[in-house]
Design an enzyme around this catalytic site. Structure first.
Site, PDB file in Angstrom:
ATOM      1  N   TRP A 101     -48.798 -63.615 -55.637  1.00 19.71           N
ATOM      2  CA  TRP A 101     -49.730 -62.553 -56.059  1.00 19.71           C
ATOM      3  C   TRP A 101     -50.960 -62.549 -55.174  1.00 19.71           C
ATOM      4  O   TRP A 101     -51.469 -61.486 -54.823  1.00 19.71           O
ATOM      5  CB  TRP A 101     -50.097 -62.709 -57.534  1.00 19.71           C
ATOM      6  CG  TRP A 101     -48.915 -62.591 -58.444  1.00 19.71           C
ATOM      7  CD1 TRP A 101     -48.422 -63.546 -59.286  1.00 19.71           C
ATOM      8  CD2 TRP A 101     -48.050 -61.443 -58.612  1.00 19.71           C
ATOM      9  NE1 TRP A 101     -47.314 -63.064 -59.958  1.00 19.71           N
ATOM     10  CE2 TRP A 101     -47.069 -61.787 -59.565  1.00 19.71           C
ATOM     11  CE3 TRP A 101     -48.017 -60.167 -58.041  1.00 19.71           C
ATOM     12  CZ2 TRP A 101     -46.056 -60.897 -59.960  1.00 19.71           C
ATOM     13  CZ3 TRP A 101     -47.018 -59.287 -58.438  1.00 19.71           C
ATOM     14  CH2 TRP A 101     -46.058 -59.649 -59.386  1.00 19.71           C
ATOM     15  N   ASP A 168     -58.124 -62.447 -59.974  1.00 11.99           N
ATOM     16  CA  ASP A 168     -56.955 -61.939 -60.678  1.00 11.99           C
ATOM     17  C   ASP A 168     -56.641 -62.961 -61.769  1.00 11.99           C
ATOM     18  O   ASP A 168     -56.163 -64.050 -61.485  1.00 11.99           O
ATOM     19  CB  ASP A 168     -55.786 -61.807 -59.691  1.00 11.99           C
ATOM     20  CG  ASP A 168     -54.484 -61.405 -60.369  1.00 11.99           C
ATOM     21  OD1 ASP A 168     -54.482 -61.205 -61.598  1.00 11.99           O
ATOM     22  OD2 ASP A 168     -53.468 -61.289 -59.646  1.00 11.99           O
ATOM     23  N   LYS A 192     -49.234 -60.330 -69.692  1.00 11.53           N
ATOM     24  CA  LYS A 192     -48.977 -61.765 -69.710  1.00 11.53           C
ATOM     25  C   LYS A 192     -49.611 -62.424 -70.932  1.00 11.53           C
ATOM     26  O   LYS A 192     -49.003 -63.294 -71.538  1.00 11.53           O
ATOM     27  CB  LYS A 192     -49.519 -62.436 -68.436  1.00 11.53           C
ATOM     28  CG  LYS A 192     -49.073 -61.786 -67.131  1.00 11.53           C
ATOM     29  CD  LYS A 192     -47.640 -62.105 -66.775  1.00 11.53           C
ATOM     30  CE  LYS A 192     -47.091 -61.214 -65.671  1.00 11.53           C
ATOM     31  NZ  LYS A 192     -47.894 -61.127 -64.456  1.00 11.53           N
TER      32      LYS A 192
HETATM   33  C1  LIG Z   1     -47.799 -60.401 -63.138  1.00 15.49           C
HETATM   34  C2  LIG Z   1     -48.931 -60.613 -62.226  1.00 15.49           C
HETATM   35  C3  LIG Z   1     -49.395 -59.591 -61.370  1.00 15.49           C
HETATM   36  C4  LIG Z   1     -48.736 -58.238 -61.284  1.00 15.49           C
HETATM   37  O1  LIG Z   1     -49.114 -57.471 -62.360  1.00 15.49           O
HETATM   38  P1  LIG Z   1     -48.636 -55.941 -62.500  1.00 15.49           P
HETATM   39  O2  LIG Z   1     -49.351 -55.542 -63.745  1.00 15.49           O
HETATM   40  O3  LIG Z   1     -47.146 -55.952 -62.621  1.00 15.49           O
HETATM   41  O4  LIG Z   1     -49.101 -55.187 -61.304  1.00 15.49           O
HETATM   42  C5  LIG Z   1     -50.481 -59.860 -60.582  1.00 15.49           C
HETATM   43  N1  LIG Z   1     -51.085 -61.054 -60.602  1.00 15.49           N
HETATM   44  C6  LIG Z   1     -50.673 -62.061 -61.409  1.00 15.49           C
HETATM   45  C7  LIG Z   1     -51.388 -63.370 -61.382  1.00 15.49           C
HETATM   46  C8  LIG Z   1     -49.582 -61.869 -62.233  1.00 15.49           C
HETATM   47  O5  LIG Z   1     -49.163 -62.861 -63.031  1.00 15.49           O
END
Ligand SMILES: *Cc1c(COP(=O)(O)O)cnc(C)c1O
Length: 358
Positions: A101, A168, A192
């Protein structure tokens, strides 16, 4: 049979949240309409938006320096929207590369300004969190991925720098207290640890905005969404509602302090089993182990037994324990809503498996 849901995402939500959400789909707060069929500008939904923002502020202890917005497009949209809004063409931002990511965030940021990758654990297949690196003082921000969902590593200390952090937090949002004085921007896809897929929570320090000279399309301009209270267009009503319910639940668990205690206590028996059981081996460096995504593999020489273990796990109701293809082995995602009982069920499968194959 009850399923123990170890899915990495979309992922487990508290049972009480699902109950309440189901009721709201039938009849929201007794208004005689479903949450799915009311205006995003109705008093009923305005109250949801207001409470959701209030809960974000309360849980994180946010001052008025920060704005809270709910967006669509997932965390993946924030990979480019953050640099688009924060990083001017002639400026530089620092990025830490700690997983797939992070790498995607770096790729998108390269479309704007200059990107300097100041640290990377890629040569070790992202098995640790780099530490002790320098962040140039002229960096507009340092971007990091607080929890690496795929590799099972997590920052337990923020990097030492005076540069504002942009994080993030998709996979560990609201899993522990956060010192907000370090952050310029936080984003998290809801699916998540917060709610259903379809909404991304963005928390931004307002003085980070308005520093770029490029033109921004309205839908990609944080300021437009702030000014319009996340209703510049139709926001994802239901995912925001469920996220609000989850935050109520987190508050009832004792807020972020309380949830952090639960999360530590929950992860411990699983990591202890991985370390004690001769059939398995951990993947991440111990000091960087994630409390949200627990990665492990078969011990050397036992690799052929992986499908048998997954079958035993499934037979015991433990679903989605298979690791991501880039790591292999197993991954147990044990987000906020994961119960100690479900972790106990997985630990039991691991013990019985070792007994069977000793
Ligand atoms: C799942 C995830 C993403 C991607 O998220 P989307 O909502 O599918 O764009 C980005 N960063 C992390 C750390 C993730 O776990």
């Amino acid at each position: 049979m009850k399923k123990h849901n170890f899915s990495a995402g979309p992922a487990i939500l508290p049972a009480s949240v699902l109950e309440e959400a189901a009721q709201a789909v039938r009849d929201f707060n007794g208004i005689g309409l479903s949450i799915l069929e009311i205006s995003h500008r109705s008093p009923a939904f305005s109250a949801v938006l207001a409470e959701a923002e209030e809960l974000v502020r309360e849980l994180l202890g946010l001052s008025d320096d920060f704005g809270v917005i709910w967006l669509t497009g997932g965390a993946s949209t924030q990979f480019f929207m953050a640099p688009m809004n924060l990083l001017d063409d002639d400026k530089m931002a620092a990025y830490a590369d700690t997983g797939s990511w992070s790498a995607k965030a770096i790729k998108e940021a390269r479309n704007f300004g200059t990107v300097e990758v100041v640290a990377s654990s890629k040569p070790q297949n992202y098995s640790y969190i780099p530490k002790g690196y320098d962040v140039p003082a002229n960096a507009q921000y340092l971007h990091l991925t607080s929890n690496n969902t795929i590799f099972g590593t997590q920052y337990h200390k923020w990097p030492e720098t005076n540069v504002p952090l942009v994080a993030d937090m998709s996979s560990d949002m609201f899993s522990r207290p956060v010192d907000m004085s370090r952050f310029g921007l936080i984003y998290a896809g809801a699916q998540k640890n917060l709610g259903p897929a379809g909404v991304t929570l963005v928390i931004v320090r307002k003085d980070m905005l308005g520093r770029v000279s490029r033109k921004l399309p309205s839908m990609l301009d944080y300021r437009i969404h702030l000014e319009n209270g996340s209703t510049y267009n139709t926001p994802p009503v239901f995912p925001i509602y469920v996220s609000m319910l989850t935050m109520r639940w987190i508050k009832a668990q004792g807020g972020l302090q309380g949830i952090a205690r639960h999360n530590e206590a929950k992860a411990r028996p699983l990591y202890e089993e991985i370390d004690a059981n001769p059939m398995f081996r951990g993947v991440a460096e111990k000091e960087d182990r994630s409390l949200m995504n627990v990665t492990f593999v078969m011990a050397p020489g036992k690799e052929d037994l992986a499908p048998a273990f997954l079958q035993d796990a499934r037979d015991a109701g433990c679903v989605d324990v298979k690791g991501h293809r880039s790591v292999g082995g197993f991954r147990a995602s044990i987000y906020n809503a994961m119960t100690p009982e479900s972790i106990g069920a997985l630990v039991e499968v691991m013990r019985e498996f070792a007994g069977k194959h000793a």
